[in-house]
Design a protein around this motif. Structure first.
Motif, PDB file in Angstrom:
ATOM      1  N   ARG A  23     103.689   9.321 104.023  1.00 33.69           N
ATOM      2  CA  ARG A  23     104.085  10.357 103.067  1.00 33.69           C
ATOM      3  C   ARG A  23     104.989   9.809 101.965  1.00 33.69           C
ATOM      4  N   CYS A  24     105.903   8.899 102.304  1.00 34.25           N
ATOM      5  CA  CYS A  24     106.853   8.383 101.301  1.00 34.25           C
ATOM      6  C   CYS A  24     106.137   7.593 100.200  1.00 34.25           C
ATOM      7  N   GLU A  25     104.981   7.033 100.528  1.00 38.59           N
ATOM      8  CA  GLU A  25     104.224   6.269  99.524  1.00 38.59           C
ATOM      9  C   GLU A  25     103.787   7.152  98.358  1.00 38.59           C
ATOM     10  N   GLU A  26     103.537   8.437  98.643  1.00 41.58           N
ATOM     11  CA  GLU A  26     103.078   9.350  97.605  1.00 41.58           C
ATOM     12  C   GLU A  26     104.130   9.573  96.523  1.00 41.58           C
ATOM     13  N   ASP A  27     105.399   9.404  96.865  1.00 44.45           N
ATOM     14  CA  ASP A  27     106.482   9.583  95.892  1.00 44.45           C
ATOM     15  C   ASP A  27     107.036   8.255  95.391  1.00 44.45           C
ATOM     16  N   ASP A 230      96.226  10.058 109.346  1.00 43.70           N
ATOM     17  CA  ASP A 230      95.313   8.913 109.316  1.00 43.70           C
ATOM     18  C   ASP A 230      93.925   9.266 108.810  1.00 43.70           C
ATOM     19  N   LEU A 231      93.598  10.544 108.734  1.00 47.65           N
ATOM     20  CA  LEU A 231      92.311  10.950 108.181  1.00 47.65           C
ATOM     21  C   LEU A 231      92.460  11.301 106.698  1.00 47.65           C
ATOM     22  N   GLY A 232      93.548  11.969 106.370  1.00 50.50           N
ATOM     23  CA  GLY A 232      93.783  12.369 104.988  1.00 50.50           C
ATOM     24  C   GLY A 232      94.442  11.282 104.162  1.00 50.50           C
ATOM     25  N   ARG A 233      95.750  11.218 104.243  1.00 51.73           N
ATOM     26  CA  ARG A 233      96.520  10.300 103.402  1.00 51.73           C
ATOM     27  C   ARG A 233      96.112   8.831 103.573  1.00 51.73           C
ATOM     28  N   ASN A 234      95.861   8.411 104.789  1.00 49.79           N
ATOM     29  CA  ASN A 234      95.584   6.992 105.035  1.00 49.79           C
ATOM     30  C   ASN A 234      94.105   6.621 105.018  1.00 49.79           C
ATOM     31  N   ALA A 235      93.215   7.616 104.874  1.00 49.56           N
ATOM     32  CA  ALA A 235      91.778   7.312 104.803  1.00 49.56           C
ATOM     33  C   ALA A 235      91.091   8.055 103.660  1.00 49.56           C
ATOM     34  N   LYS A 246      85.272  26.351 104.643  1.00 50.53           N
ATOM     35  CA  LYS A 246      84.899  27.309 103.604  1.00 50.53           C
ATOM     36  C   LYS A 246      83.429  27.723 103.683  1.00 50.53           C
ATOM     37  N   SER A 247      82.611  26.925 104.375  1.00 44.45           N
ATOM     38  CA  SER A 247      81.188  27.259 104.486  1.00 44.45           C
ATOM     39  C   SER A 247      80.937  28.386 105.465  1.00 44.45           C
ATOM     40  N   ILE A 248      81.950  28.748 106.244  1.00 45.65           N
ATOM     41  CA  ILE A 248      81.824  29.848 107.203  1.00 45.65           C
ATOM     42  C   ILE A 248      82.081  31.161 106.476  1.00 45.65           C
ATOM     43  N   THR A 249      81.059  31.977 106.342  1.00 45.17           N
ATOM     44  CA  THR A 249      81.156  33.255 105.642  1.00 45.17           C
ATOM     45  C   THR A 249      82.209  34.153 106.294  1.00 45.17           C
ATOM     46  N   GLY A 250      83.031  34.781 105.444  1.00 45.27           N
ATOM     47  CA  GLY A 250      84.031  35.717 105.944  1.00 45.27           C
ATOM     48  C   GLY A 250      85.407  35.131 106.136  1.00 45.27           C
ATOM     49  N   ILE A 251      85.498  33.802 106.156  1.00 45.51           N
ATOM     50  CA  ILE A 251      86.798  33.170 106.349  1.00 45.51           C
ATOM     51  C   ILE A 251      87.618  33.220 105.060  1.00 45.51           C
ATOM     52  N   ASN A 252      88.875  33.587 105.206  1.00 43.92           N
ATOM     53  CA  ASN A 252      89.826  33.580 104.101  1.00 43.92           C
ATOM     54  C   ASN A 252      90.664  32.311 104.246  1.00 43.92           C
ATOM     55  N   PHE A 253      90.310  31.293 103.453  1.00 42.19           N
ATOM     56  CA  PHE A 253      90.981  29.990 103.595  1.00 42.19           C
ATOM     57  C   PHE A 253      92.232  29.937 102.731  1.00 42.19           C
ATOM     58  N   VAL A 254      93.352  29.501 103.337  1.00 45.81           N
ATOM     59  CA  VAL A 254      94.609  29.348 102.612  1.00 45.81           C
ATOM     60  C   VAL A 254      95.168  27.953 102.870  1.00 45.81           C
ATOM     61  N   GLU A 255      95.777  27.360 101.858  1.00 44.50           N
ATOM     62  CA  GLU A 255      96.392  26.047 102.009  1.00 44.50           C
ATOM     63  C   GLU A 255      97.837  26.186 102.481  1.00 44.50           C
ATOM     64  N   LEU A 256      98.299  25.213 103.235  1.00 45.27           N
ATOM     65  CA  LEU A 256      99.701  25.159 103.633  1.00 45.27           C
ATOM     66  C   LEU A 256     100.535  24.701 102.440  1.00 45.27           C
ATOM     67  N   GLU A 257     101.825  24.948 102.491  1.00 44.68           N
ATOM     68  CA  GLU A 257     102.699  24.563 101.380  1.00 44.68           C
ATOM     69  C   GLU A 257     102.564  23.070 101.076  1.00 44.68           C
ATOM     70  N   ASP A 258     102.581  22.242 102.107  1.00 46.42           N
ATOM     71  CA  ASP A 258     102.385  20.795 101.945  1.00 46.42           C
ATOM     72  C   ASP A 258     101.002  20.456 102.483  1.00 46.42           C
ATOM     73  N   HIS A 259     100.112  20.039 101.602  1.00 49.37           N
ATOM     74  CA  HIS A 259      98.753  19.756 102.030  1.00 49.37           C
ATOM     75  C   HIS A 259      98.181  18.554 101.283  1.00 49.37           C
ATOM     76  N   ARG A 260      96.978  18.157 101.712  1.00 45.96           N
ATOM     77  CA  ARG A 260      96.320  16.961 101.181  1.00 45.96           C
ATOM     78  C   ARG A 260      97.271  15.765 101.259  1.00 45.96           C
ATOM     79  N   GLU A 261      97.455  15.023 100.158  1.00 50.80           N
ATOM     80  CA  GLU A 261      98.273  13.807 100.228  1.00 50.80           C
ATOM     81  C   GLU A 261      99.748  14.082 100.512  1.00 50.80           C
ATOM     82  N   TYR A 262     100.178  15.337 100.349  1.00 51.76           N
ATOM     83  CA  TYR A 262     101.573  15.690 100.607  1.00 51.76           C
ATOM     84  C   TYR A 262     101.763  16.379 101.951  1.00 51.76           C
TER      85      TYR A 262
END
Length: 338
Positions: A23-27, A230-235, A246-262
Motif C-alpha cells: 500500500r505504501c508504494e502507491e503514495d 496479492d491479487l489486486g495491488r501486487n498483480a 456486476k454480471s449478476i442481475t439485481g446486485i447493487n454493487f458498492v465500492e469500499l472507501e479504500d479500494h483497488r490500488e488503495y
C-alpha cells in the motif's frame, strides 16, 4: 550505515510486523517497490542470523509437513470428500488443467467451500481438470515473505514437476499468494520458465461469464468487494472480480472507501498472522469497519486468507454481513443445467 548498526530484537520484530501489502508504494513519489524492499531486508536479517521464534516455528512446520497447517499431506483432499462431482479428480492420471488448491483452502474447514464451489463450477462447465491431492505441497510463498526464498526452491520445483507429470498446460488457483508464486515469484527462485498458463479463479470466472458459458440467476443484494493485496495491488487484477459481481442481475454493487490500488490489507499478509496475532486481528477489524460503513449485506473477496480474517472482523463487531469468496458467490448464483 545500516550494515554497521547494532541490530536489536525490537528492530527485527518491527520488520516482521509489516503485512507487505504494498500500500505504501502507491503514495511513494519515486515508486519504490516496497514488498521487494521488505523481502530483501528480511533476507538480509536471516543471513545475519536474526529471526523470530514464530517465523522459525512456521518454517519448521512447512519443512516437516509441506503445508502451513502442520497436517499430514493426505489431509489435503479432505475438502474433496464432501464435494459431489461427476468424476473423481483424484483418480485421473492426466488432464489439461490442474487446480492447485493451496494450504489455506485445503486444510482449513472454513475455506473448504471455496475449493468445493470452484471444483463444482469447473465440473459443470466440462473442464478437463485434476487435483494434485496429497502430492500438492505449499506453493512456497511463506518462505519468500519470511526472507528465506532459497527454502522455497524445493517446493516450487516439486509442484512444477508434478503438474508436468499430469500432462497439464494450465494451473488454476483460488489463492492470490499461490497465484503470485506460480505466475511470477518462481522465476526469481529457479531462474527458469515453467511454460504453464496460470489463471486465478476470478479471471477464469470472468472469462467464462463473458463468453456466455456461465449463466447467472438474479440476486437482490447490496454487495461490496475487498481487493486481496496479492491479487489486486501486487498483480493488477482489479476488473475481473468486479465484472463477475456486476454480471449478476439485481446486485447493487458498492465500492469500499479504500479500494483497488488503495485497498486496505485484511491483516494476514507477510506472515503477520504468525508473528503478531493481535495486530493482524486489529487490521482486520479496521477493514471490517469500512465494510459496515458501506452498508453492504454481502462482502465478496477472492482470497481464503481475506475471507478468514474479514470473517473474524465481522464477528468481533457483531456485524450482520455475509463474507464469501467469489467462487462461492458464482456457484450460488449459477444456473444449473436442466
Amino acid at each position: 550505515p545500516y550494515n554497521r548498526r547494532e541490530i536489536t530484537q525490537e528492530f527485527v520484530t518491527r520488520v516482521y510486523e509489516c503485512t507487505m501489502c504494498g500500500r505504501c508504494e502507491e503514495d511513494c513519489t519515486v515508486k519504490i517497490r516496497s514488498p521487494e524492499l521488505w523481502e530483501s531486508l528480511r533476507s538480509d536479517l536471516q543471513r545475519r542470523g536474526f529471526s523470530l521464534d514464530p517465523i522459525e516455528g512456521l518454517m519448521s512446520v512447512l519443512i516437516e509437513h509441506r503445508n502451513t497447517a502442520g497436517k499430514p499431506v493426505e489431509r489435503q483432499v479432505d475438502w474433496l470428500r464432501r464435494t459431489k462431482l461427476s468424476f473423481d479428480p483424484m483418480a485421473k492420471k492426466k488432464a489439461k488443467s490442474v487446480y492447485f488448491v493451496g494450504c489455506n483452502t485445503a486444510y482449513f474447514a472454513m475455506a473448504y467451500p471455496i475449493a468445493q464451489s470452484f471444483a463444482r463450477i469447473l465440473d459443470l462447465l466440462g473442464i478437463d481438470f485434476v487435483t494434485m491431492g496429497g502430492q500438492e505441497w505449499c506453493c512456497g510463498y511463506p518462505f519468500i515473505v519470511a526472507g528465506k526464498p532459497d527454502e522455497s526452491r524445493e517446493f516450487i520445483l516439486h509442484n512444477i514437476e508434478r503438474v508436468r507429470e499430469l500432462g497439464a498446460d494450465t494451473v488454476l488457483v483460488s489463492c492470490p499468494g499461490c497465484y503470485r508464486v506460480w505466475s511470477d515469484e518462481y522465476r526469481k527462485i529457479i531462474q527458469d520458465d515453467h511454460g504453464l498458463d496460470v489463471v486465478h479463479a476470478a479471471q477464469f470466472l470472468g472469462r467464462a461469464i463473458e463468453e456466455g458459458k456461465i449463466r447467472l440467476k438474479e440476486m437482490k443484494e447490496r454487495v461490496t468487494y475487498h481487493d486481496p493485496c496479492d491479487l489486486g495491488r501486487n498483480a493488477g487484477v482489479y476488473e475481473e472480480p468486479r465484472s463477475v459481481i456486476k454480471s449478476i442481475t439485481g446486485i447493487n454493487f458498492v465500492e469500499l472507501e479504500d479500494h483497488r490500488e488503495y485497498a486496505m490489507c485484511c491483516g494476514a499478509g507477510g506472515d503477520l498472522l504468525a508473528v503478531n496475532l493481535k495486530l493482524s486481528q486489529g487490521v482486520s477489524k479496521r477493514r471490517a469497519e469500512q465494510v459496515i460503513e458501506s452498508e453492504a449485506q454481502l462482502l465478496a473477496t477472492a482470497c481464503p486468507s481475506c475471507m478468514k480474517m474479514l470473517g473474524f472482523g465481522m464477528r468481533e463487531l457483531d456485524a450482520e454481513v455475509s463474507v464469501m469468496d467469489i467462487c462461492q458467490l458464482v456457484y450460488q448464483a449459477m444456473e444449473r443445467p436442466s
